[in-house]
Motif scaffolding. Structure first.
Motif, short mmCIF file in Angstrom:
data_model
loop_
_atom_site.label_atom_id
_atom_site.label_comp_id
_atom_site.label_asym_id
_atom_site.label_seq_id
_atom_site.Cartn_x
_atom_site.Cartn_y
_atom_site.Cartn_z
N MET A 170 -37.60 -73.23 31.74
CA MET A 170 -38.52 -74.33 32.00
C MET A 170 -39.70 -73.86 32.85
O MET A 170 -40.85 -74.23 32.59
CB MET A 170 -37.78 -75.48 32.70
N PHE B 88 -35.50 -77.20 26.24
CA PHE B 88 -34.31 -77.88 26.74
C PHE B 88 -33.04 -77.43 26.02
O PHE B 88 -32.00 -77.20 26.64
CB PHE B 88 -34.47 -79.39 26.60
N PHE C 48 -36.22 -82.46 32.33
CA PHE C 48 -36.57 -82.59 30.92
C PHE C 48 -37.25 -83.93 30.65
O PHE C 48 -38.26 -84.00 29.94
CB PHE C 48 -35.31 -82.44 30.06
#
Length: 254
Positions: free
Chosen positions: A106, A126, A173
């Motif tokens: 991420m 994700f 997320f």
């Protein structure tokens, strides 16, 4: 998908050993007692993980874990207290490795996307680390994926484990989803995550259900196809959700 993101995935994969058999890496000059403890707890957790994956938490006894690990039940009580302690330790051992990988991916994506968030990329960021970590690193990781999938879908305990070990990444997320579609109502984002989580849970469990339904055309072990299909299906679903919200006026109220 950016070069930086691909490099982050590569670094994460390089840091994974095939099916690690111990909860933590032993220090180079570990004392014999520490080494014995690490070896014993690793053996117990490996055995418990196999049993939980195939029989569920409630279908496994402490006696069965002891037999599979070839240790005395007293040793399990000494290290983990009870079966619930073993189950929690199974989660802690794997998520201590998995979550830093997910966070690093991420981080790499956010550092390289120039502030432009695309739903296909966000879904890939994700989902991919979960699939690649869980199914490219041996039986133990695949067993843990099945346990996590079953726990996430169960009403009979384990919700606190999912909250503790997965909520920080899930909420990050959802924050990325907000960057994709800033005007989308929060409830729509959480429902989207709920449905995505259901598909992910089913896929991680590898039940073989789709194998039977499709007559072998699709296989629950084909994680590459599952990942590609999830990104394709849910990206289109998200785009439709955003478009529908604009038409109906069901957008975030400022």
């Amino acid at each position: 998908m950016s070069k930086e993101y691909r490099l982050a995935l590569g670094r994460a994969a390089a840091n994974m050993c095939c099916d690690r058999r111990t909860p933590i890496r032993a220090p180079r000059k570990a004392r014999p007692q520490a080494e014995r403890r690490e070896a014993a707890t690793g053996t117990i957790l490996d055995a418990a993980e196999r049993l939980f994956a195939h029989h569920g938490r409630d279908g496994v006894t402490l006696k069965a874990i002891a037999a599979a690990a070839q240790v005395d039940s007293a040793l399990i009580h000494y290290y983990f207290g009870d079966k619930d302690g073993v189950f929690r330790a199974v989660f802690t051992r794997r998520t201590a490795e998995l979550n830093p990988i997910r966070e690093a991916v991420m981080d790499a994506y956010e550092a390289s996307n120039g502030g432009v968030y695309r739903i296909t990329d966000v879904l890939d960021v994700f989902l991919r680390p979960i699939f690649e970590t869980s199914f490219d690193n041996g039986e133990g990781w695949a067993n843990f994926a099945a346990i996590a999938g079953a726990t996430n879908a169960s009403r009979f305990g384990g919700a606190d484990l999912m909250d503790e070990h997965f909520d920080p990444v899930v909420l990050r997320f959802i924050g990325m989803l907000r960057r994709v579609a800033p005007d989308t109502a929060d409830q729509d984002l959480f429902w989207f995550m709920h449905l995505l989580s259901g598909a992910l849970t089913q896929s991680l469990a590898q039940t073989g259900r789709i194998d039977n339904l499709s007559g072998g055309l699709c296989r629950s072990s084909d994680v590459r196809s599952i990942l590609d299909m999830m990104v394709a299906v849910f990206s289109r679903g998200f785009e439709a959700l955003v478009a529908e919200a604009k038409i109906t006026g069901r957008e975030q109220q400022c």
